[in-house]
Design a protein around this motif. Structure first.
Motif, mmCIF file in Angstrom:
data_model
loop_
_atom_site.group_PDB
_atom_site.id
_atom_site.type_symbol
_atom_site.label_atom_id
_atom_site.label_comp_id
_atom_site.label_asym_id
_atom_site.label_seq_id
_atom_site.Cartn_x
_atom_site.Cartn_y
_atom_site.Cartn_z
ATOM 1 N N PHE A 141 0.855 -1.185 0.000
ATOM 2 C CA PHE A 141 0.000 0.000 0.000
ATOM 3 C C PHE A 141 0.891 1.236 0.000
ATOM 4 O O PHE A 141 1.754 1.370 0.864
ATOM 5 C CB PHE A 141 -0.881 0.024 1.258
ATOM 6 N N GLU A 142 0.680 2.127 -0.976
ATOM 7 C CA GLU A 142 1.478 3.351 -1.070
ATOM 8 C C GLU A 142 0.548 4.551 -1.196
ATOM 9 O O GLU A 142 -0.239 4.628 -2.149
ATOM 10 C CB GLU A 142 2.383 3.299 -2.296
ATOM 11 N N ASN A 143 0.622 5.465 -0.242
ATOM 12 C CA ASN A 143 -0.178 6.681 -0.308
ATOM 13 C C ASN A 143 0.338 7.591 -1.403
ATOM 14 O O ASN A 143 1.536 7.843 -1.494
ATOM 15 C CB ASN A 143 -0.157 7.426 1.024
ATOM 16 N N ASP A 152 -2.695 12.190 0.821
ATOM 17 C CA ASP A 152 -3.279 11.959 2.147
ATOM 18 C C ASP A 152 -3.429 13.310 2.836
ATOM 19 O O ASP A 152 -2.523 13.770 3.521
ATOM 20 C CB ASP A 152 -2.407 11.020 2.982
ATOM 21 N N ARG A 155 -7.760 10.155 1.098
ATOM 22 C CA ARG A 155 -6.526 9.394 0.897
ATOM 23 C C ARG A 155 -6.642 8.642 -0.423
ATOM 24 O O ARG A 155 -7.623 7.947 -0.675
ATOM 25 C CB ARG A 155 -6.301 8.412 2.045
ATOM 26 N N GLU A 167 -4.534 5.888 -2.713
ATOM 27 C CA GLU A 167 -3.404 4.961 -2.583
ATOM 28 C C GLU A 167 -3.328 4.020 -3.766
ATOM 29 O O GLU A 167 -4.335 3.684 -4.384
ATOM 30 C CB GLU A 167 -3.482 4.171 -1.274
ATOM 31 N N GLU A 191 -15.068 4.051 0.142
ATOM 32 C CA GLU A 191 -13.897 3.715 -0.669
ATOM 33 C C GLU A 191 -14.346 3.473 -2.102
ATOM 34 O O GLU A 191 -15.260 2.691 -2.357
ATOM 35 C CB GLU A 191 -13.204 2.465 -0.120
ATOM 36 N N HIS A 195 -10.161 6.873 -0.618
ATOM 37 C CA HIS A 195 -10.878 6.805 0.651
ATOM 38 C C HIS A 195 -11.329 8.209 1.010
ATOM 39 O O HIS A 195 -10.513 9.140 0.982
ATOM 40 C CB HIS A 195 -9.969 6.274 1.773
#
Length: 106
Positions: free
Chosen positions: A17-19, A22, A27, A29, A50, A102
């Motif tokens: 998981f890579e933001n 944010d 957010r 990702e 989501e 999100h």
């Protein structure tokens, strides 16, 4: 500038998981899966909405109501807050690249 489909991690042990963004309750990702799935015993049950799309690969998202959504490249799905779900399957032979957004429940 970066390309979301380049420099993909090759982690076979767990999803990565890579933001990307944010801030202010939102957010975004990138998620990269290599055949992983959520634990059968647990469900995601989030306080936020989501929206998710599969950019590359394939995946199946299962819902607690018994429905499954089979996503291929280009498919997207809105998961409302408090909707229990889990990743049932991702393609084992090639990466599945997701983009997830999100955001707060109104």
């Amino acid at each position: 500038m970066r390309n979301i489909l380049q420099d993909l991690p090759d982690n076979r042990d767990a999803e990565v998981f890579e933001n990307i963004v944010d801030e202010e309750g939102v957010r975004v990702e990138r998620i990269v899966s290599h055949g992983q799935s959520s634990p059968v015993s647990g469900w995601y049950d989030q306080d936020w909405h989501e929206w998710v799309t599969v950019l590359e690969g394939e995946a199946v998202v299962a819902f607690a109501n018994g429905e499954d959504a089979h996503l291929k490249a280009g498919d997207h799905l809105m998961i409302p807050a408090r909707c229990q779900h889990r990743v049932k399957w991702t393609h084992p032979a090639r990466p599945t690249v997701w983009l997830a957004v999100h955001y707060p429940k109104a």
